[in-house]
Design a protein around this motif. Structure first.
Motif, PDB file in Angstrom:
ATOM      1  N   VAL A 188       0.744  -1.610  -0.151  1.00  0.00           N
ATOM      2  CA  VAL A 188       0.073   0.016   0.202  1.00  0.00           C
ATOM      3  C   VAL A 188       1.010   1.195   0.109  1.00  0.00           C
ATOM      4  O   VAL A 188       1.670   1.221   0.481  1.00  0.00           O
ATOM      5  N   ASN A 189       0.743   2.558  -0.165  1.00  0.00           N
ATOM      6  CA  ASN A 189       1.129   3.410  -0.196  1.00  0.00           C
ATOM      7  C   ASN A 189      -0.022   4.366   0.170  1.00  0.00           C
ATOM      8  O   ASN A 189      -0.725   4.507   0.607  1.00  0.00           O
ATOM      9  N   GLN A 190       0.357   6.047   0.010  1.00  0.00           N
ATOM     10  CA  GLN A 190      -0.714   7.027   0.499  1.00  0.00           C
ATOM     11  C   GLN A 190      -1.667   6.793   0.163  1.00  0.00           C
ATOM     12  O   GLN A 190      -3.062   7.200   0.319  1.00  0.00           O
ATOM     13  N   SER A 198     -10.898   7.710   6.694  1.00  0.00           N
ATOM     14  CA  SER A 198     -11.790   7.523   8.478  1.00  0.00           C
ATOM     15  C   SER A 198     -12.610   7.934   8.195  1.00  0.00           C
ATOM     16  O   SER A 198     -12.909   9.070   7.538  1.00  0.00           O
ATOM     17  N   LEU A 199     -13.647   8.019   9.488  1.00  0.00           N
ATOM     18  CA  LEU A 199     -14.003   8.415   9.656  1.00  0.00           C
ATOM     19  C   LEU A 199     -14.155  10.495  10.286  1.00  0.00           C
ATOM     20  O   LEU A 199     -14.863  11.023  10.082  1.00  0.00           O
ATOM     21  N   ASN A 200     -12.998   9.848  10.537  1.00  0.00           N
ATOM     22  CA  ASN A 200     -12.232  11.333  10.587  1.00  0.00           C
ATOM     23  C   ASN A 200     -11.197  11.736  10.174  1.00  0.00           C
ATOM     24  O   ASN A 200     -10.102  11.990  11.265  1.00  0.00           O
ATOM     25  N   GLY A 201     -10.795  11.809   8.863  1.00  0.00           N
ATOM     26  CA  GLY A 201      -9.685  12.610   7.945  1.00  0.00           C
ATOM     27  C   GLY A 201      -8.414  11.154   7.816  1.00  0.00           C
ATOM     28  O   GLY A 201      -9.224   9.763   7.604  1.00  0.00           O
ATOM     29  N   ILE A 202      -7.220  11.102   7.447  1.00  0.00           N
ATOM     30  CA  ILE A 202      -6.869  10.306   6.618  1.00  0.00           C
ATOM     31  C   ILE A 202      -5.463  10.795   7.185  1.00  0.00           C
ATOM     32  O   ILE A 202      -5.002  11.273   7.844  1.00  0.00           O
ATOM     33  N   LEU A 203      -4.476   9.037   6.704  1.00  0.00           N
ATOM     34  CA  LEU A 203      -3.975   8.896   8.497  1.00  0.00           C
ATOM     35  C   LEU A 203      -2.795   8.668   7.013  1.00  0.00           C
ATOM     36  O   LEU A 203      -2.851   9.396   5.527  1.00  0.00           O
ATOM     37  N   LYS A 204      -1.776   9.087   7.294  1.00  0.00           N
ATOM     38  CA  LYS A 204      -0.332   9.608   6.985  1.00  0.00           C
ATOM     39  C   LYS A 204       0.922   8.241   6.654  1.00  0.00           C
ATOM     40  O   LYS A 204       1.208   7.966   7.553  1.00  0.00           O
ATOM     41  N   PHE A 205       0.642   7.560   5.637  1.00  0.00           N
ATOM     42  CA  PHE A 205       1.429   6.388   5.813  1.00  0.00           C
ATOM     43  C   PHE A 205       2.526   6.144   5.651  1.00  0.00           C
ATOM     44  O   PHE A 205       3.001   4.945   6.579  1.00  0.00           O
ATOM     45  N   LEU A 289      -3.283  -4.380   7.383  1.00  0.00           N
ATOM     46  CA  LEU A 289      -2.546  -5.583   9.015  1.00  0.00           C
ATOM     47  C   LEU A 289      -1.522  -5.637   8.466  1.00  0.00           C
ATOM     48  O   LEU A 289      -0.610  -5.972   9.515  1.00  0.00           O
ATOM     49  N   LYS A 290      -1.535  -6.270   7.651  1.00  0.00           N
ATOM     50  CA  LYS A 290      -0.593  -6.764   6.507  1.00  0.00           C
ATOM     51  C   LYS A 290       1.061  -5.017   6.657  1.00  0.00           C
ATOM     52  O   LYS A 290       2.559  -5.337   7.464  1.00  0.00           O
ATOM     53  N   ASN A 291       0.756  -3.783   6.349  1.00  0.00           N
ATOM     54  CA  ASN A 291       1.397  -2.663   6.727  1.00  0.00           C
ATOM     55  C   ASN A 291       1.477  -2.417   7.981  1.00  0.00           C
ATOM     56  O   ASN A 291       1.992  -1.174   7.858  1.00  0.00           O
ATOM     57  N   SER A 292       0.626  -2.578   8.956  1.00  0.00           N
ATOM     58  CA  SER A 292       0.930  -2.457  10.789  1.00  0.00           C
ATOM     59  C   SER A 292       2.011  -2.687  11.340  1.00  0.00           C
ATOM     60  O   SER A 292       3.198  -3.212  10.901  1.00  0.00           O
ATOM     61  N   LYS A 293       2.201  -1.920  12.028  1.00  0.00           N
ATOM     62  CA  LYS A 293       3.051  -2.049  12.883  1.00  0.00           C
ATOM     63  C   LYS A 293       3.244  -3.174  13.423  1.00  0.00           C
ATOM     64  O   LYS A 293       3.825  -3.500  14.587  1.00  0.00           O
TER      65      LYS A 293
END
Length: 385
Positions: A188-190, A198-205, A289-293
């Motif tokens: 995945v990427n940005q 999300s319901l409250n914004g965009i995550l910074k990958f 899941l795969k790209n999470s810490k």
């Protein structure tokens, strides 16, 4: 003559566990596939999984509205009864040769009861596993209704045999959700997150993130509020340390409203670095899941998919007690200080061991092959050990 297979999908996890099987059934001309979508798959507050199913190109034959609102023990019991009534009507119209039920949970015991009393052969996927909640009781009950079993592990097969099932009707195939991992590019990427706000914004990958999935434990209904507050203490500390959190909405079990209420209260107070989602497609969830810490909470995906992928999992509380686990999993009680202690160790580890405990990623093809050849007697006999 085609074999008529009816697959009942009652929640988002069910769909992830059977999508690869649906794909194989749809394209195999030896089978006629019917899908029933029910329970929380039809509710927006739980992510409206029916839309995900339809967007994937599957036609849903019947919709079963069976969830009594309230998310307390009595509404679970009433929803189970309503499910039996509605499913029996659908089964008599569809007239399937086989009904497929996935794993456990109160919505699925309705499937087993309705099919069995209507003399329809029941296929059970992911039976025989041991866990620390009411789901285990439901899972074993469904096993006793089922005519053919497709457990994920050899140990699960042993437990099904202990329940009096004949070994010739038990086939270890692994977890079908792993089929999706094997078939998909998980990078995945940005842009991936830009297209999935999300319901409250965009995550910074590039900053990385922690995945949190925490469900209520029905047998601990009186302490659920205390448990979620302990977890929120942890999340608050992590956010203040500038960790990003993806938090997936809880399931429909009793106590769900308590959990979701505390999440909403916290979100109103602390909007930075927290990203709430109701649902993902099965493939998107695997990629996230795969790209999470790491994954934190009490979801079985921390045990199954995370183990196969090699993602660290902090398994909180009793919901997954005694389930077979890979070396990626660290169990901890629902205590903020203890969770943080484990987190501080896990977050420093760069690598995580992978495991094929729950299969090789080829479950669906095995199930199809066995279902077509298998001759099943509707009359069950208890096999003494």
């Amino acid at each position: 003559m085609k074999k008529k297979i009816c697959v009942v999908i009652n929640n988002r996890a069910n769909y992830a566990r059977c999508k690869s099987l649906l794909v194989e059934l749809k394209k195999d001309k030896r089978f006629e596939l019917s899908i029933i979508a029910g329970a929380s798959t039809l509710l927006d507050k739980y992510g409206l999984a029916k839309k995900v199913i339809e967007n994937d190109g599957f036609k849903i034959k019947k919709f079963i509205y069976s969830i009594v609102e309230g998310e307390v023990p009595i509404t679970m019991a009433k929803s189970t009864g309503l499910g039996i009534m509605e499913l029996s009507t659908s089964f008599i119209e569809i007239k399937p040769d086989y009904v497929v039920v996935i794993a456990d949970r109160f919505e699925n015991i309705s499937v087993a009861i309705a099919a069995s009393y209507m003399n329809i052969k029941l296929v059970h996927i992911q039976g025989g596993e041991i866990t620390g909640s009411i789901d285990e009781s439901v899972r074993h009950a469904i096993t006793k209704f089922a005519h053919i079993h497709f457990p994920a592990t050899n140990n699960a097969k042993k437990i099904i045999k202990q329940l009096g099932e004949k070994k010739e009707n038990i086939h270890v195939v692994g977890c079908p959700s792993l089929d999706l991992i094997k078939k998909n590019n998980l990078n995945v990427n940005q842009k991936f997150f830009d297209l999935r706000p999300s319901l409250n914004g965009i995550l910074k990958f590039k900053k990385g993130y922690i995945l949190v999935v925490f469900h209520p434990v029905t047998t601990e209904f009186k302490t659920i509020e205390k448990q979620i507050k302990e977890l929120i203490k942890v999340i608050d500390i992590l956010i203040k340390k500038n960790f990003q959190i993806i938090w997936l909405w809880p399931n429909v079990d009793a106590g769900s409203d308590i959990v979701s209420k505390q999440i909403r209260i916290y979100n109103m107070r602390q909007k930075k670095n927290i990203f709430l989602y109701k649902n993902f497609t099965p493939e998107d969830y695997i990629k996230i899941l795969k790209n999470s810490k790491l994954i934190m909470g009490n979801s079985s995906s921390g045990i199954r998919e995370a183990s196969y992928l090699g993602v660290h999992a902090i398994n909180i509380g009793s919901r997954q007690n005694n389930r077979e686990k890979g070396k990626n999993v660290h169990d901890v009680s629902c205590d903020a200080n203890k969770i943080l202690k484990v987190f501080n160790k896990k977050i420093k580890l760069r690598s995580c061991p992978k495991s094929k405990l729950y299969g090789q990623g080829n479950a669906a093809k095995q199930i199809i092959r066995i279902l077509f050849k298998k001759k099943i007697n509707i009359k069950k006999e208890f096999k003494r050990i």
